[in-house]
Design a protein around this motif. Structure first.
Motif, PDB file in Angstrom:
ATOM      1  N   SER A 171     104.972  15.696 102.686  1.00 29.05           N
ATOM      2  CA  SER A 171     104.872  16.505 103.902  1.00 29.05           C
ATOM      3  C   SER A 171     106.253  16.696 104.506  1.00 29.05           C
ATOM      4  CB  SER A 171     103.948  15.810 104.905  1.00 29.05           C
ATOM      5  OG  SER A 171     104.011  16.451 106.169  1.00 29.05           O
TER       6      SER A 171
ATOM      7  N   ASP B 177     106.777  16.551 107.585  1.00 27.88           N
ATOM      8  CA  ASP B 177     106.811  15.681 108.764  1.00 27.88           C
ATOM      9  C   ASP B 177     107.213  14.281 108.324  1.00 27.88           C
ATOM     10  OD1 ASP B 177     105.929  17.834 110.274  1.00 27.88           O
ATOM     11  OD2 ASP B 177     103.814  17.320 109.980  1.00 27.88           O
TER      12      ASP B 177
ATOM     13  N   GLU C  77      99.007  26.309 106.331  1.00 32.97           N
ATOM     14  CA  GLU C  77      98.420  25.000 106.617  1.00 32.97           C
ATOM     15  C   GLU C  77      97.195  24.794 105.733  1.00 32.97           C
ATOM     16  OE1 GLU C  77      96.257  22.592 110.282  1.00 32.97           O
ATOM     17  OE2 GLU C  77      97.762  24.139 110.742  1.00 32.97           O
TER      18      GLU C  77
ATOM     19  N   TYR D 227      97.831  19.477 106.390  1.00 31.39           N
ATOM     20  CA  TYR D 227      99.260  19.495 106.088  1.00 31.39           C
ATOM     21  C   TYR D 227      99.811  20.861 106.440  1.00 31.39           C
ATOM     22  CZ  TYR D 227      98.241  15.292 103.385  1.00 31.39           C
ATOM     23  OH  TYR D 227      97.836  14.038 103.002  1.00 31.39           O
TER      24      TYR D 227
ATOM     25  N   THR E 117     104.464  22.159 102.893  1.00 33.83           N
ATOM     26  CA  THR E 117     104.245  20.850 102.278  1.00 33.83           C
ATOM     27  C   THR E 117     104.460  20.983 100.768  1.00 33.83           C
ATOM     28  OG1 THR E 117     102.695  20.106 103.983  1.00 33.83           O
ATOM     29  CG2 THR E 117     102.529  19.058 101.818  1.00 33.83           C
TER      30      THR E 117
END
Length: 874
Positions: free
Chosen positions: A409, A411, A438, A446, A450
């Protein structure tokens, strides 16, 4: 196995070869025989000769491969029959197709089996003092170009041999020049006072999963993006007093992810090598000893996990081109698989001792290299077919076994390191996809961008070993025997080294994905509340007060170094602002040129947050520090790796030799003195302690000695007056003694039966509110390889101390990846300690925070120590 060619066809080959102009022999070109005593052909001369042969032979061609760190040319000599030389592009394409079997039908694959050739790569002299293979290359190429032997001519039809005469040409130049300079002196054939690869020396053979060095990248490109060979032989030399040559089979343990056909085929080819050597009267050849089949970091090792049959050969060394006499009583075993120097099943004909010459090395390697060509021809069908089979089985296993994929990911604590990991996988030839929008996988969502690594691909085995933690297998040679020790390190998981969260999933991949050829990098400037970051600020946005950069981002240090070099102010925040962490970097907008931050963020892939107002927290003003990196005359690989990182992240630095420290002349030019992992005896005296001195070769007088007592006193005085000295791993012992610090290494004097940790990732508890811990996680991991562990004591009034990192309270919580025996000795022990001494600082980092440029997650711990820090202020 292949059927022999007809007598008529072979006769045509012989006639065609006889009609060609013959190149000069190497002896005619050089003026001496290859491998002659005291004679080394320089690298440029080797290339000149190889080009002469290529110009006169239709069996030999040369293609550029790339350039080395110092700009020397790297080439690939292509050796095969004249007919094959005319169709190299086709055979290269066939091998590429077979390396990607899921893109072929069964019928297409069978047609390629019949048409394809075995492509075999031979690499020479990665370790530049192992001079024989580069010298041998001239004689081998000449023999290949001129032979009229019918069997060899038949082999050429089946095999395309790629010969790289040196994959460390910089070192070849250095070693030959140094040898010739010292010829006739007491230091003839001895070591140089610097590394034979500009940054990493002997460790250039440990870079093949991290791909940090130019030479590694050149070989990686040839293997997995251009030629796709099925077989790979890496020719080395080893010590002088054991076996004369090692060939596969290798010894235990075996890597669990590698297809068994890899080991069987390597054993098959190695057995033909040892048979031909025995037949030629070359004694002292052994197998199933010393070198294991577990670790993926070396040249041909990494290839095992990518369906390439990799072989290592090692020949006993002379003193470069200087012959040595070895008394029979000096021959010894004592290594894994050869406990005693005597006849064994894996060592049937021991060498009896006597003179050992460079010419001997050349002859052993010539025979082994021809045996490679022979076996590749003999088993052409099997090698080509099994190359396809192993890739096919990897794809099939990825479709039905766990995991289905790995998810990266965007993030992340360190989004830059996450993109670097994906970029590294792509350079390895791994397939990666990314989400277009997404998506939901299972119960988790995710974001777009990603990146996902499917398991159903030919290099699945490589992914299994590189993306999962390691646990070293406890293989024993007999019941209740000791665990067979590893040859090198026991931990290499990329997510653990780089501090990246990579999730495994057994669920089907979403449909909304696209194949990517380049990593999706973070970066750009955003305003608070914007996601994802923009490449530039919106034109209508109000001018920000400044910019916030995460201290956890890998390239934040490069950004800081560039900003400081431009004379700009930067600060580390001692408090937390909304959306940030303690230690985040604040860059005031005042003095910044328009778009300067946006440009920096884009170049460094660095996420930057623009703030309308200054943070209302205390901050530490940061200044650039002039780093002096200690470089002993005894060439030190950790120094080279550290220098590589300092250059890569643009820290202002220079090397300090023993003389500068001894005289104290460094004091006026340096703010931080950095000691890499160096034994304290080498720092102090310029030579190892008594237990290693028998194996130490002295250097010429101008390169001898250590910093001495005078250098130690100069360091003490400089620190008390405000200097900062940082020691990594085993060099901490020198500073502990020098400053009489109230701390001891609890592992000092402990034997390997009680404690063993030969290259593992261990859990660390970090004080992230201390500037040295900024950017790390409270629970992190560090690379430990026979390192110290500290028991601190309450200091007296002379100094103060702060423990920045320590190991957990229980041994079962310490090991993250690798192998650890005796972990109870590490419980609650300190790993990083800072001492205030007078006006200065002594920082002990008791592990290799920058080991081989691999553990990105702890680079921050070292880098944080290399800045000047003011007192916190509002």
């Amino acid at each position: 196995m292949r059927k022999p060619y007809s007598i008529f066809a072979l006769a045509l080959f012989v006639v065609a070869g006889a009609l060609q102009a013959q190149p000069p022999t190497p002896e005619e070109f050089l003026g001496h025989r290859v491998g002659a005593d005291f004679k080394l052909a320089p690298y440029a001369k080797v290339l000149e000769y190889l080009r002469i042969v290529a110009e006169t032979s239709d069996r030999v061609s040369i293609e550029p491969a790339g350039t080395s760190t110092l700009g020397n040319e790297m080439v690939t000599v292509v050796l095969t029959s004249p007919t094959n030389q005319q169709n190299l592009d086709r055979y290269r394409e066939i091998s590429r197709l077979l390396a990607n079997p899921d893109r072929l039908t069964d019928g297409e694959a069978r047609d390629l089996f019949d048409e394809g050739k075995v492509i075999a790569l031979v690499t020479c002299t990665i370790h530049s003092t192992e001079v024989g293979a580069t010298q041998m290359a001239m004689e081998f190429v000449h023999e290949f170009a001129t032979t009229q032997d019918e069997e060899r001519l038949a082999w050429m039809e089946d095999v395309i041999l790629l010969l790289m005469p040196s994959i460390n040409p910089d070192g070849q130049v250095m070693v030959v020049d140094w040898y010739n300079q010292q010829l006739g002196t007491d230091y003839e054939g001895g070591p140089m006072p610097w590394l034979y690869q500009h940054y990493v020396g002997h460790d250039n053979n440990r870079d093949f999963y991290m791909l940090t060095q130019k030479e590694t990248q050149v070989v990686n490109e040839l293997l997995y993006h251009r030629w796709y060979p099925q077989v790979f032989v890496d020719e080395h030399q080893m010590g002088s007093t054991g076996a004369r040559m090692f060939v596969p089979p290798q010894t235990d343990p075996l890597a669990p992810e590698v297809h068994s056909l890899i080991f069987r085929q390597a054993d098959l080819i190695g057995t033909i090598m040892s048979y031909r050597l025995e037949e030629a009267g070359k004694t002292g050849v052994g197998h199933n000893m010393i070198f294991d089949s577990y670790w993926p970091g070396g040249t041909r090792n990494t290839a095992w996990w990518k369906n390439v049959t990799g072989l290592l050969t090692e020949v006993a060394s002379a003193r470069q081109a200087t012959p040595i006499y070895i008394d029979p009583g000096e021959l010894r075993g004592g290594r894994k698989g050869l406990p005693e120097y005597k006849r064994r099943a894996n060592f049937p004909t021991p060498w009896e001792g006597g003179w050992w010459r460079l010419r001997d090395i050349v002859e052993y390697e010539l025979i082994a290299t021809w045996a490679l060509v022979e076996s590749s021809s003999l088993y052409r069908d099997e090698l080509v077919r099994n190359f396809y089979r192993m890739g096919s089985e990897a794809v099939a296993a990825g479709r039905k076994e766990s995991p289905a994929a790995w998810i990266v990911s965007p993030d992340q604590h360190d989004p830059v390191a996450a993109a670097k990991l994906v970029d590294l996988l792509l350079r390895h030839g791994v397939r990666v996809v990314a989400t277009d929008s997404e998506v939901t996988i299972g119960r988790k969502s995710y974001p777009a961008g990603t990146q996902i690594v499917p398991a159903a691909q030919p290099y699945r085995a490589f992914l299994l070993t590189m993306l999962r933690p390691q646990r070293y297998p406890e293989v024993r040679p007999y019941v209740d025997g000791p665990i067979i020790p590893p040859y090198d390190v026991t931990a290499w998981s990329l997510p653990i080294l780089m501090g990246v969260e990579v999730e495994e999933t057994d669920l089907a991949l979403p449909l909304e994905v696209s194949r990517i050829e380049q990593a999706l990098w973070p970066g750009g400037v955003s305003q608070k509340g914007e996601s994802p970051p923009l490449s530039t600020l919106p034109s209508e946005a109000a001018a920000p007060a400044g910019y916030l950069i995460s201290h956890g981002a890998d390239t934040a240090f490069t950004a800081m170094n560039r900003l400081l070099a431009d004379g700009l102010a930067i600060y580390w925040l001692t408090g937390r602002v909304e959306g940030g962490e303690i230690g985040d970097i604040w860059v005031p907008a005042a003095g910044l040129e328009a778009d300067a931050i946006a440009t920096l963020a884009e170049e460094l892939h660095l996420p930057v947050l623009a703030l309308a107002e200054e943070p209302e927290v205390e901050r530490i003003e940061v200044s650039a520090a002039r780093v002096g990196l200690f470089k002993p005359w005894v060439a030190n690989m950790d120094e080279g790796w550290t220098r590589f990182l300092l250059e890569s992240y643009e820290f202002p630095h220079r090397n300090l030799d023993n003389t500068e420290v001894h005289l104290g002349s460094f004091a006026k030019d340096v703010d931080v003195l950095l000691f890499p992992d160096v034994d304290k005896e080498i720092i102090q005296n310029g030579e190892p302690g008594p237990e290693q001195r028998a194996f130490f070769s002295p250097l010429p007088p101008q390169y001898s000695g250590g910093v001495g007592l005078e250098g130690g006193e100069a360091i003490r005085k400089w620190v008390r007056e405000g200097g900062t000295v940082v020691a990594l791993d085993n060099s901490t012992a020198y500073l502990i003694d020098l400053f009489d610090l109230p701390v001891r290494n609890v592992l000092d004097g402990i034997d390997r039966e009680t404690f063993d940790c030969p290259g593992s990732m261990l859990r660390l508890l970090i004080d992230t509110e201390h500037p040295l811990g900024y950017g790390l996680r409270r629970e992190d991991a560090g690379y430990f390889a026979t390192s110290p562990a500290f028991m601190t004591a309450v200091p007296d009034a002379r100094l103060d101390r702060r423990v920045i990192a320590r190991y957990p309270d229980h041994r079962d919580d310490i090991l993250v990846s690798g192998y650890l025996k005796g972990g109870e000795l590490l419980e609650r022990r300190a790993a990083v300690v800072e001492y205030e001494v007078g006006e200065g600082r002594v920082i002990l980092i008791g592990f290799r925070a920058q080991h081989r440029a691999q553990p990105h997650r702890t680079f921050k711990l070292l880098f944080n120590a290399l800045y000047g820090l003011a007192e916190p202020a509002s």
